[in-house]
Write a protein that holds these residues in place. Structure first.
Motif, PDB file in Angstrom:
ATOM      1  N   ARG A   1       3.505  -4.540   4.130  1.00  0.00           N
ATOM      2  CA  ARG A   1       2.589  -3.943   4.712  1.00  0.00           C
ATOM      3  C   ARG A   1       3.142  -2.888   5.382  1.00  0.00           C
ATOM      4  O   ARG A   1       3.132  -1.975   6.189  1.00  0.00           O
TER       5      ARG A   1
ATOM      6  N   ASP B   1      -6.230  -5.660  10.322  1.00  0.00           N
ATOM      7  CA  ASP B   1      -5.172  -5.210   9.738  1.00  0.00           C
ATOM      8  C   ASP B   1      -5.871  -5.053   7.969  1.00  0.00           C
ATOM      9  O   ASP B   1      -6.685  -6.201   7.605  1.00  0.00           O
TER      10      ASP B   1
ATOM     11  N   LYS C   1      -4.380  -5.527  14.032  1.00  0.00           N
ATOM     12  CA  LYS C   1      -3.586  -4.570  14.073  1.00  0.00           C
ATOM     13  C   LYS C   1      -3.171  -3.649  14.826  1.00  0.00           C
ATOM     14  O   LYS C   1      -3.751  -4.226  15.698  1.00  0.00           O
TER      15      LYS C   1
ATOM     16  N   SER D   1       0.926   0.351   5.939  1.00  0.00           N
ATOM     17  CA  SER D   1       0.056  -0.819   7.154  1.00  0.00           C
ATOM     18  C   SER D   1       0.127   0.126   8.276  1.00  0.00           C
ATOM     19  O   SER D   1       0.196   0.122   9.473  1.00  0.00           O
ATOM     20  N   THR D   2       1.842   0.387   8.196  1.00  0.00           N
ATOM     21  CA  THR D   2       3.139   1.084  10.019  1.00  0.00           C
ATOM     22  C   THR D   2       2.512   2.581   9.871  1.00  0.00           C
ATOM     23  O   THR D   2       3.733   2.892   8.888  1.00  0.00           O
TER      24      THR D   2
ATOM     25  N   THR E   1       7.804   2.335  12.558  1.00  0.00           N
ATOM     26  CA  THR E   1       9.045   1.241  11.354  1.00  0.00           C
ATOM     27  C   THR E   1      10.507   2.821  11.645  1.00  0.00           C
ATOM     28  O   THR E   1      11.652   1.722  11.711  1.00  0.00           O
TER      29      THR E   1
ATOM     30  N   TRP F   1      -5.539  -2.542   4.307  1.00  0.00           N
ATOM     31  CA  TRP F   1      -4.843  -1.003   3.068  1.00  0.00           C
ATOM     32  C   TRP F   1      -6.341  -0.945   2.574  1.00  0.00           C
ATOM     33  O   TRP F   1      -7.644  -1.659   2.761  1.00  0.00           O
TER      34      TRP F   1
ATOM     35  N   ASN G   1      -2.911   6.649   9.906  1.00  0.00           N
ATOM     36  CA  ASN G   1      -3.507   5.940   9.942  1.00  0.00           C
ATOM     37  C   ASN G   1      -5.041   5.544  10.055  1.00  0.00           C
ATOM     38  O   ASN G   1      -5.589   6.668  11.142  1.00  0.00           O
TER      39      ASN G   1
ATOM     40  N   TYR H   1       5.595  -4.962  10.826  1.00  0.00           N
ATOM     41  CA  TYR H   1       5.398  -4.213  11.741  1.00  0.00           C
ATOM     42  C   TYR H   1       4.015  -4.168  11.794  1.00  0.00           C
ATOM     43  O   TYR H   1       3.148  -3.663  13.095  1.00  0.00           O
ATOM     44  N   SER H   2       3.091  -3.983  11.326  1.00  0.00           N
ATOM     45  CA  SER H   2       1.290  -3.805  10.974  1.00  0.00           C
ATOM     46  C   SER H   2       0.595  -4.255  11.697  1.00  0.00           C
ATOM     47  O   SER H   2       0.012  -3.959  12.375  1.00  0.00           O
ATOM     48  N   HIS H   3       0.810  -5.838  11.879  1.00  0.00           N
ATOM     49  CA  HIS H   3      -0.210  -6.612  12.800  1.00  0.00           C
ATOM     50  C   HIS H   3       0.810  -7.880  12.616  1.00  0.00           C
ATOM     51  O   HIS H   3       1.762  -8.499  12.846  1.00  0.00           O
TER      52      HIS H   3
END
Length: 1504
Positions: free
Chosen positions: A512, A444, A477, A515-516, A521, A446, A455, A204-206
């Motif tokens: 990831r 994206d 991202k 990162s989300t 999520t 980390w 974020n 979901y992050s990228h």
């Protein structure tokens, strides 16, 4: 209940979860809310509904009521609770685990049975070949396949999805296009036919950098239009890209930076070059203001402003306003604030230049600060860039990328640039072109050590500018915003992707995850669970922050955390230790660790270097875990480092692999074993690190005590660097039934030349043996067999056991131990069904075990149960014994079962098997013998219980010693709960139907009431009927040893000081009458009635029949008890006709034998009243053995006086040298000169005695009017004449004079007050009237609530309530009541009877009643408060009930935590423990029980 948002609570479906009030919430208006879907409703995580309270015993008791949830829907749910007007004062999360099913019959797959294998989808080839390639997993025992994304991927490979809704074209065979429907059919085949579940990655992050949909909807990413704060970072990124190209082209060689950077000097030169790059960019200008323009604007404002005066409140500094478009010198200044700051008190035209000059100077200072801020960012960015270059190109442990090229640039690119290369000027212009700038999207990645909740791409973060991002260059991202409305297309697109995945797969693995944004999520998983409620969610969080782990697990409902083998230590592998205690079915929910999926293949997040020799041992270690396991395809084939993996991108078919490849045969055994252990309940784990890298892991089934023991040798060094230890000896408790697996890693050839060759799996092979006998083992040999009850086992020696080897034994109990364990569990079934598994029938069990324990305990009297459950050390020593003492530990509180239970209750929830208690059990049979022999020595029914224990312990002694704590606890706990049932069966409905607090307090009756060999109550009349003396079940003769009531444990329970008249009568109502022990209560009252002498009841009885009559209040407490008996006991009034055997028929008579002088109780009562009204004066001799307790008393103190004031009707008595009420501390210190001086003489008319007298007189009036008392008056002789005073008249006098004499008016001018100069608290009642020290009358003490309780008619409601309010504010402590106003000059709240100093008011405990907080007065205070609250109306009463319940909750907590299971006599100030107090006190327990009775009675009347 408390705030537990960081705690993980995992529960399986089908459990009932109860929410109960903590002590601080009891008595308050609490509501519990949860978003758990009730009644089959759809899950809505944003919708909370209140839960109803359940009252299990029908009583609105805050301690026992609860809210419940029947957990049937998987997911993570939140709860919170409100308290009064406060919303969400606490809360947390509940994890309900999904139920996973496989096969055509939907067989349940427990989490701990999961064996997962990861497949890279791109290497599976076309979909029609997948089953052939996946069969490797099936044939090697896996039951879950973890797929990398099946969607069309981007240029970055398997982890970056280009189109979340499109199936990867590579999945389609030539000539046919596959669809998601085809995938679904294949997954259905896996689940039903192969009994394998499938999960897949969700990201979901990228999205991939070449995702076409993002280019159509660039608002879905962070670009220079919707995130203009990224402009400086983007310019820097472009400058670094150009620098990288120039370095690659050799343009910086002359400055010391060649394309091949491999020396420290190159790195130092790079620093200088990077500083030049930053200097040329002038990024600080994006933070600054145009000084000239701002000054001009300020000047115009000054010239045109109508305001000629400055504001009185000036701002301290200028406020910079950030340009929302982030242009160079685009920032502005808050001009209004500037005028406030710089405008002089009166503005003239001549002042304007000076103001502008000052303004310019301030702006330049501000700009300079921002220049320095940007330079700090630049320094950090250079550090990060250089550090990355050193790792990638210089460091030996790095990838050593070689020359800088455009494929491998100097540093990664943080932003996409979908345009042709252009100049710096053109790039700056590009930022202003919205249609193009929106395509400049951030990548994206980390950030190491960052707050994962934050974020890093949002405004306020400088991660991109400071180059702190570990960047994934070929990703974009995604920018969700806070809610779907912030980016509708992205939310819709990803929700569709999620729902589609959930329809196809049994679970997902979050990629990831950190990162989300967490809320994203959460929303996506909620959408997935709406499609598939039993969704399995795995995640690799890759963080060492356990608090953060818990946050993610709770909020996302993560089923399993993926961890590397490095986490597979004792704590990581263990669900519970071997030999763990058996927990009760209903128990407090304690935080758990997140469920773990251990990964045996190389951990991408671990920097640990491992060798080929570690592959096999690591797989064995992980398979022995009490959790899920996972591996990756190729690892089992030992291909993870082979060159052919790169040459052949597709996985091999099963028919080209076979079990002979790598360690596939080993993995088949391990997977089957792992699943079998989970299915058969091998929940206990023990990990032990031996010498030289040898590790043993034991998995044990608690019901059968079958064990699987793995011995493995890990190695993380190249083989030739390994130095093997000497032969390792291992003791295996039990009998080795077979060797399940023996596997060793061997070298194929002998021509290895370096470490890299040695670590190539191609050079190694694994030899495997399965299901062999120990004698056939190549690696170990049996060294010997150890025999003996509970200590049997086998010792094996690792002989040819080399690094990279593992051996797994199946170990069982020897036949005798197995039979003994099975028989023991069978006998334990009576205590709970959890013992059914593993139980075995036994031919010819001992006769005492042939019937349930309850049938034996039904024969026990409450006096017998006192022996079984309690009796402290002093009581035990009277009969030649003592309480059990644990070496290196403290003695148990009791010799009975409660002493054991108090310790076990601390050990059991924590499984503290290293506790000295457990050590003592494992090392010998002493404790078991103590328990059984102690009871056997009593004989009779108690001895039969001892026989039962003895028979049960025979089984226990034949078990392996590590099992003794667990099963000793099971036996003791089961017997204890059975004994409690037997206790309550003897008691009243009030107890049987009462709350848990009522039951706990009622056990004080059993604690305190017992037969003492050293203290015999005064004899009862032989003419008394109703079985005065029960038959002994030992001798079959009358048992003349009646029960007596101990004052407190452990100080007042044996010998002369066991039983005190006053303390007994304070306790009779609560501990005997309310609990239904009416016969014992009657006997106590009649027994003490026989001691009447001088018109008083004895307070202390000596061993030779002598008695102390120094307590002028004991007789009034006795009368109150008789009154309560008549009121509470059916036909209780008949006690007045019972014969009393008088010991002293006259004041001067010698002690008489039982029955020599009988008198009905009503005549004894009349004599009491007669003698008091006539007047009592006598002198104690102090020569009896009882008298030795007053060795400190002065001569005058032996003079005892009591009488009735003929004017007021008040009882009075005492003098300044003695203390005849409960506050009876006599000074003992010669050093402080208080010896022989009473601390609290309370002579005159003590308020509680006046109240008790009024209660008695009123009662006698009522008795006579009902024909139950033959006397209407009392006759007195004065001056040779006889006067008659009626009880009606006496009652009237007290009523009319009480408030006039005792109440201290709030009005300082009150003419009724005799000594206004002594008043220091108003609106209260005096503690006494007529004291020899007048100031004592005016002291605030907790005694007037006693009078309020027994004679409430004496008090006007409003005055009483005001006085109670003062007492609550000044005297009420956490558990007790201060015995003196803390504002009093002699107040001292800490009692230390050993302290002997010069302080007159403190030495040798002189302050016993001058501040320490006694518990029993709280009962009377609360009862009085409830009584008068009801008089003030329903609303006040309901509010008071809540306050009372809240106060009582503290006593409930103390009871629960105290090893004595009692309430103390007193505490020091503010509830601090007092070591000189009794730990359990009869009157304390009785008084609180009486409050609960009043609450219960009022509630019943309300319901009626």
């Amino acid at each position: 209940m408390e705030a537990l948002h960081g705690a993980v609570f995992r529960l399986e479906q089908g459990f009932e979860l109860q929410f109960r009030l903590g002590p601080t919430l009891q008595g308050k208006e609490v509501r519990v809310y949860t978003n758990y879907p009730a009644g089959g409703l759809r899950v809505d995580r944003l919708k909370f509904a209140p839960l109803d309270w359940v009252y299990p015993n029908g009583l609105e008791d805050d301690r026992d009521k609860y809210c419940r949830l029947d957990l049937m829907v998987a997911g993570s749910y939140q709860y919170h609770f409100s308290c009064g007007d406060q919303q969400e004062v606490g809360g947390g999360y509940i994890m309900v685990e999904p139920v996973l099913t496989v096969g055509v019959n939907d067989d349940v797959l427990p989490f701990n049975s999961i064996s997962s294998q990861t497949y890279q989808t791109g290497r599976l080839g076309p979909l029609d070949q997948w089953l052939d390639r996946l069969r490797v997993a099936k044939e090697t025992g896996y039951n879950m396949i973890h797929f990398s994304p099946l969607q069309r991927l981007g240029v970055s490979g398997c982890r970056a999805v280009a189109d979340q809704l499109q199936l990867n074209p590579d999945c389609s065979p030539e000539g046919r296009r596959c669809t998601w429907t085809d995938v679904g059919r294949l997954l259905d085949t896996l689940r039903k036919d192969w009994s394998m579940l499938a999960i897949t990655d969700v990201i979901y992050s990228h999205t991939a950098a070449d995702s076409e949909w993002v280019l159509l909807h660039p608002e879905c990413g962070y670009n220079l239009v919707n995130s203009p704060y990224l402009r400086p970072a983007w310019l820097l990124d472009r400058a670094l890209w150009r620098l990288s190209g120039e370095v690659a082209d050799g343009k910086y060689c002359e400055q010391g930076v060649p394309a091949l950077i491999h020396e420290e000097q190159h790195v130092q030169s790079l620093w200088s070059v990077l500083q030049q790059v930053f200097s040329r960019l002038r990024l600080w200008e994006f933070l600054q203001v145009d000084v000239d323009e701002a000054v001009e604007q300020f000047r115009v404002l000054l010239e045109t402003s109508d305001r000629l005066e400055s504001r009185p409140e000036r701002k301290q500094q200028l406020k910079m306003v950030q340009d929302p478009r982030y242009r160079r010198f685009g920032n502005t200044v808050d001009m209004s604030g500037a005028l406030d700051l710089l405008l002089p008190p009166s503005l003239n035209q001549s002042d304007i230049p000076d103001c502008c000059h000052t303004f310019r100077r301030r702006l330049e200072e501000l700009n300079f600060d921002l220049y320095r801020e940007m330079n700090q960012h630049a320094a950090q960015a250079i550090d990060c860039i250089v550090g990355n270059v050193v790792y990638e190109r210089v460091a030996a442990e790095g990838p050593q990328l070689g020359k800088v090229t455009r494929k491998h640039p100097l540093c990664p690119r943080y932003f996409l640039f979908p345009f042709e290369e252009m100049s710096v000027e053109e790039e700056e212009q590009l930022m202003e072109q919205r249609q193009k700038a929106c395509l400049l999207l951030a990548c994206d990645g980390w950030v190491k050590g960052d707050d994962v909740i934050r974020n890093f791409a949002e405004s306020g973060s400088d991660v991109y500018l400071r180059r702190e991002l570990m960047c994934l260059e070929d990703t974009i991202k995604l920018r969700y915003g806070e809610k779907p409305e912030d980016c509708p297309y992205l939310w819709s697109h990803m929700t569709t992707y999620t729902e589609m995945t959930a329809r196809l797969f049994s679970g997902v693995q979050l990629v990831r995850c950190l990162s989300t944004p967490l809320h994203v999520t959460q929303a996506m998983l909620a959408a997935a669970r709406a499609v598939r409620s039993n969704l399995y969610v795995a995640a690799d969080l890759s963080t060492a922050d356990q608090v953060m782990e818990s946050v993610y697990v709770n909020r996302l409902g993560i089923s399993s955390l993926v961890r590397g083998a490095a986490a597979a230590d004792s704590a990581g592998l263990c669900r519970e230790p071997v030999g763990a205690f058996i927990q009760p079915g209903l128990r407090p929910l304690i935080p758990a660790t997140p469920h773990t999926m251990f990964m045996d293949s190389p951990d991408s997040h671990s920097n640990m270097e491992s060798s080929v020799l570690d592959i096999l041992p690591t797989s064995v270690l992980v398979s022995m875990s009490c959790g899920a396991t996972c591996s990756s395809r190729g690892h089992d084939e030992m291909l993870h480092q082979r060159s052919e993996v790169r040459e052949d991108p597709q996985y091999s078919f099963w028919d080209r692999v076979g079990l002979q490849t790598g360690m596939l045969a080993v993995k088949l055994v391990l997977n089957r074993l792992h699943q079998q252990m989970a299915a058969e309940g091998f929940t206990q784990v023990c990990v032990e690190q031996l010498e030289g890298g040898v590790v043993t892991v034991t998995r044990c089934c608690p019901s059968s005590q079958q064990s699987v023991v793995a011995v493995l040798w890990r190695d993380i060094k190249p083989p030739e660097k390994h130095h093997p230890p000497d032969a390792v000896s291992i003791f295996l408790p039990g009998r080795v039934e077979e060797v399940l697996l023996e596997a060793q890693t061997f070298v194929r050839r002998n021509n290895m030349t370096d470490d890299r060759d040695m670590n190539d799996p191609a050079d190694w092979t694994v030899e495997v043996k399965e299901r062999i006998q120990l004698e056939d083992s190549r690696a170990v040999k049996r060294a010997g067999v150890v025999s003996g009850p509970g200590r049997g086992g086998e010792e094996v020696v690792l002989e040819r056991f080399t690094p990279g080897s593992a051996i797994i034994f199946r170990v069982g109990l020897d036949p005798l131990s197995r039979q003994q364990l099975g028989s023991l569990r069978r006998h334990l079934i009576q205590f709970g069904p959890q013992y059914q598994n593993g139980s075995l029938a036994e031919p010819g069990p001992p006769s005492v075990l042939s019937r349930p324990l309850m049938t034996i305990m039904e024969r026990l009297t409450l006096a017998d149960l006192n022996i079984l459950l309690y009796r402290c050390d002093a009581e035990e020593r009277e009969e030649g014994g003592g309480c059990y003492h644990i070496p290196s530990g403290a003695p148990l509180s009791y010799g009975g079962l409660q002493g054991l239970m108090s310790v076990l209750a601390e050990i059991r929830p924590q499984n503290d098997l290293g506790h000295p208690f457990c050590e003592n059990l494992r090392h010998g049979d002493w404790m078991m013998d103590y328990v059984s022999n102690r009871l056997l020595s009593r004989g009779g029914a108690v001895g039969e219980v001892g026989l039962w224990f003895q028979a049960m312990f025979v089984y226990l002694k034949n078990l392996p010693r590590y099992l003794l704590p667990c099963y000793f606890d099971a036996i003791i706990q089961g017997a204890f709960r059975t004994a409690l049932t037997a206790v309550f069966n003897h008691m009243s409905r009030f107890v049987q139907d009462g709350s848990s607090l009522v039951k706990q307090l009622s056990l004080g009756s059993v604690q305190m009431c017992g037969v003492s060999p050293s203290w015999t109550p005064p004899p009862l009349s032989p003419h008394l009927k109703d079985g005065t003396h029960p038959l002994s079940d030992v001798t079959n003769q009358e048992d003349h040893r009646c029960v007596s009531l101990a004052a407190g444990l452990p100080h007042f329970c044996a010998g002369t000081f066991r039983c005190w008249g006053r303390d007994t009568f304070m306790s009779v109502r609560g501990l005997l009458l309310l609990t239904g022990r009416h016969l014992e209560a009657r006997n106590v009252l009649l027994s003490f009635a026989g001691t009447l002498r001088y018109g008083l009841i004895a307070n202390l009885l000596g061993l030779s029949g002598s008695a102390r009559y120094n307590s002028r209040d004991a007789v009034w407490w006795w009368l109150q008890c008789v009154q309560e008996f008549c009121s509470l006991v059916p036909d209780g009034i008949s006690i007045l006709r019972c014969p009393v055997s008088r010991i002293y028929p006259t004041n001067g008579s010698q002690p008489q034998p039982a029955g020599a002088w009988n008198q009905p109780l009503c005549d004894v009562i009349q004599e009491v009243m007669q003698r008091h009204l006539q007047g009592i004066w006598f002198r104690e001799t102090g020569e009896t053995d009882a008298g030795q307790s007053d060795r400190n008393i002065t001569d005058e103190g032996y003079n005892v006086e009591a009488g009735v004031d003929q004017t007021t009707g008040f009882i009075y008595g005492g003098n300044r040298s003695n203390c005849g009420t409960w506050m009876d501390k006599m000074g003992e210190s010669e050093r402080a000169h208080n010896k022989g001086i009473p601390a609290t003489p309370r002579d005159g008319s003590a308020v509680e005695l006046v109240g008790l007298c009024k209660s008695a007189v009123r009662w006698l009036v009522e008795l006579h009017s009902n024909g139950n008392f033959p006397y209407v008056s009392v006759s007195i002789h004065r001056g040779g004449q006889t006067y008659s005073v009626s009880y009606v008249e006496w009652n009237r006098k007290i009523q009319e004079n009480f408030e006039r004499k005792f109440y201290i008016s709030p009005d300082p001018q009150n003419p009724e007050e005799d000594r206004p100069e002594l008043v220091h608290k108003r609106g209260i009642y005096k503690d006494s009237v007529g004291a020899s020290s007048p100031w004592c009358d005016y002291q605030l003490r907790p005694n007037f609530p006693i009078a309020m309780t027994v004679a409430p008619e004496l008090f006007s409601v409003e005055k009483a309530w005001e006085a109670l309010t003062v007492a609550e504010k000044k005297l009420l402590g956490p558990l007790g009541m201060k015995t003196l106003d803390p504002d009093d000059l002699v107040y001292c709240g800490v009692y230390n009877n050993n302290l002997d100093n010069d302080n007159f008011h403190q030495a040798r405990g002189f302050n016993y009643h001058q501040g320490p907080e006694w518990l029993w007065p709280v009962g009377y205070f609360l009862r009085a408060k409830l009584y008068f609250a009801k008089k003030l109306g329903k609303e006040m009463y309901e509010r008071t009930v809540k306050v009372v319940k809240n106060i009582l909750s503290r006593h409930a907590v103390h009871l629960e935590r105290s090893p004595w299971k009692g309430l103390p006599e007193l505490t020091n100030e503010d509830g601090r423990p007092c070591s000189f107090s009794c730990d359990s006190h009869a009157s304390s327990m009785a008084a609180i029980l009486e409050v609960l009775y009043d609450l219960s009675s009022a509630a019943q009347r309300t319901r009626v």
